[in-house]
Design a protein around this motif. Structure first.
Motif, PDB file in Angstrom:
ATOM      1  N   ASP A 140       0.831  -1.208   0.000  1.00 24.80           N
ATOM      2  CA  ASP A 140       0.000   0.000   0.000  1.00 24.80           C
ATOM      3  C   ASP A 140       0.867   1.259   0.000  1.00 24.80           C
ATOM      4  N   ILE A 141       1.935   1.228   0.769  1.00 15.46           N
ATOM      5  CA  ILE A 141       2.816   2.395   0.874  1.00 15.46           C
ATOM      6  C   ILE A 141       3.507   2.661  -0.455  1.00 15.46           C
ATOM      7  N   GLU A 142       4.026   1.610  -1.089  1.00 14.18           N
ATOM      8  CA  GLU A 142       4.678   1.800  -2.385  1.00 14.18           C
ATOM      9  C   GLU A 142       3.696   2.365  -3.401  1.00 14.18           C
ATOM     10  N   HIS A 143       2.490   1.821  -3.403  1.00  9.19           N
ATOM     11  CA  HIS A 143       1.457   2.249  -4.351  1.00  9.19           C
ATOM     12  C   HIS A 143       1.083   3.713  -4.123  1.00  9.19           C
ATOM     13  N   SER A 144       0.884   4.095  -2.870  1.00  9.11           N
ATOM     14  CA  SER A 144       0.445   5.464  -2.573  1.00  9.11           C
ATOM     15  C   SER A 144       1.580   6.475  -2.698  1.00  9.11           C
ATOM     16  N   LEU A 145       2.821   6.043  -2.518  1.00  6.79           N
ATOM     17  CA  LEU A 145       3.946   6.950  -2.737  1.00  6.79           C
ATOM     18  C   LEU A 145       4.007   7.400  -4.196  1.00  6.79           C
ATOM     19  N   CYS A 146       3.682   6.495  -5.113  1.00  2.00           N
ATOM     20  CA  CYS A 146       3.660   6.861  -6.535  1.00  2.00           C
ATOM     21  C   CYS A 146       2.669   7.989  -6.779  1.00  2.00           C
ATOM     22  N   GLU A 147       1.493   7.895  -6.150  1.00  5.73           N
ATOM     23  CA  GLU A 147       0.470   8.919  -6.332  1.00  5.73           C
ATOM     24  C   GLU A 147       0.835  10.205  -5.601  1.00  5.73           C
TER      25      GLU A 147
END
Length: 455
Positions: free
Chosen positions: A319-326
């Motif tokens: 989740d953290i990796e995914h939301s860091l992109c955004e």
């Protein structure tokens, strides 16, 4: 197999009603952002034994993920616009904090995984095929022309005939499987992709992955042998996450994550260039300390992102990796002084009359288990020699990411073949044998296809 949460649909809206030009969006955001009080004080944080001075983007990240998930919940509850007071979140599209809630993930879960035979190999084939194109329209075009999508009925010539008649692009512009180029000898890229799927199925890759206990190990096996035909970029990681929605797999998404270019750029904006090489540790730090910083930066406990009532609040490594992109995209508008490779946030957000769904794989409904305890045995001798359990992945030719016996994925190390002990050479030989088997499979299919084309 999956739990569906009921909701009230959002009232119908037309695209025209909410369409704004890119110039007007930028002007509106700039005006509203000038009203937001900025704090220039840096936050000192420490991970991987190194102290970093965090930029304002660090505190903004926790506020960003909290508000972005609240937007999802407001839409899910059927509330009318506006769903947020944040001018950037209101003006531009951002994916959900939890990847499984994104439109394509929900579609894969409901229409690719759940629909059709639940046999391991059939479901595995469907996910591979969808992820290859990552385009709902292409999937539905195949269904319209072929009927039920099945591995037992797969025929390359039939798929070629159907896909060659598609009016427009067969691929999405983002998150597709890496292209194998002309590794299988075809001019059309999708034919090389289909041959790659054929090879994966013939090698019974699904059975091998089912025996693996860790997401990192599954990712390493998936990329085995592909270095020679294409670059195994992050999109293979997206494929692993899609497969993890199947009931046949249940890898923890909180032990390890592949660091993608978007999340890496965001972390560099947060902690500076010295974070290079510490990106995974930075995400572990965010995971471990998230509740402290949610509270510190004004996020109410009830607004901490939570996937569903059955899961505890908070974000996993994935989740953290995914939301860091955004969040990196968000930073382009909020903090333009933090330079990165890209400066545009994207096109303005346009509301669409699509249902907001919340379907969760049933094997995700229990709280993630805490990290398993490993025995972590001491060295075998005074030279700090440890026993290798297995090879996780080949980093570059002759250099391997190895798992140490009794230790977990966090302690994996890159070791050159020359520095491996004599007792580990059998593992290296097995790895090379598997690579050769894949290369032979590619050559076999190339030969078969050449013979067909000359008939």
């Amino acid at each position: 197999m999956a739990k569906i949460y009921e909701h009230t649909p959002s009232p119908p809206r037309t695209s025209k009603q909410y369409h704004r030009s890119l110039a007007s969006v930028r002007s509106l955001c700039s005006a509203q952002l000038r009203k937001i009080k900025r704090s220039r004080r840096s936050e000192k944080v420490k991970f991987d034994g190194v102290e970093f001075a965090a930029s304002e983007l660090f505190s903004t990240y926790f506020q960003f993920v909290a508000e972005r998930h609240q937007i999802f919940l407001r839409r899910y509850d059927g509330q009318p616009q506006p769903w947020t007071d944040d001018p950037i979140l209101a003006a531009y599209p951002f994916t959900n904090v939890f990847r499984v809630l994104d439109r394509n993930s929900q579609y894969i879960l409901q229409n690719v995984i759940q629909k059709g035979s639940q046999d391991l190999h059939e479901a595995f084939f469907r996910v591979l095929l969808f992820r290859t194109f990552n385009k709902i329209e292409t999937w539905e075009f195949l269904e319209e022309n072929l009927g039920a999508i099945t591995w037992k009925d797969f025929n390359l010539q039939t798929y070629d005939r159907v896909l060659s008649s598609v009016d427009g692009a067969v691929y999405n512009s983002v998150y597709i499987m890496p292209a194998p180029g002309r590794a299988f000898g075809f001019d059309r890229n999708y034919l090389n992709h289909l041959r790659l799927i054929d090879l994966m199925m013939a090698e019974k890759l699904a059975d091998e992955l089912q025996q693996m206990k860790h997401l990192k190990d599954a990712h390493g096996r998936l990329t085995l042998g592909v270095n020679e035909i294409f670059t195994p970029v992050l999109d293979f990681f997206r494929l692993i996450l899609d497969l993890n929605m199947m009931p046949h797999f249940n890898w923890s998404e909180d032990e390890w994550v592949a660091v993608g270019p978007g999340s890496k750029s965001c972390l560099h904006k947060m902690f500076g260039s010295d974070v290079a090489g510490h990106e995974e540790a930075a995400m572990r730090f965010i995971r471990d300390e998230q509740f402290k910083y949610f509270k510190k930066y004004g996020v109410d406990t009830v607004e901490i992102p939570r996937l569903c009532p059955e899961r505890r609040p908070g974000l996993t490594m994935v989740d953290i990796e995914h939301s860091l992109c955004e969040c990196e995209k968000y930073s382009r508008a909020r903090f333009p002084e933090l330079k990165g490779k890209r400066v545009r946030v994207g096109l303005p957000y346009v509301a669409k009359d699509l249902p907001v769904t919340l379907v969760i794989p049933t094997n995700w409904l229990t709280c993630p288990l805490s990290s398993p305890q490993y025995s972590q045995p001491p060295p075998l001798d005074d030279n700090d020699t440890y026993e290798v359990s297995h090879i996780v992945k080949e980093k570059v030719t002759g250099h391997y990411i190895v798992r140490w016996l009794g230790w977990g994925p966090t302690d994996d190390t890159v070791v050159s073949e020359a520095n491996l002990s004599e007792g580990s050479m059998e593992l290296v030989a097995q790895w090379k044998k598997m690579k050769q088997k894949i290369a032979d499979g590619i050559e076999k299919r190339c030969k078969q296809d050449r013979e067909i084309r000359t008939q």
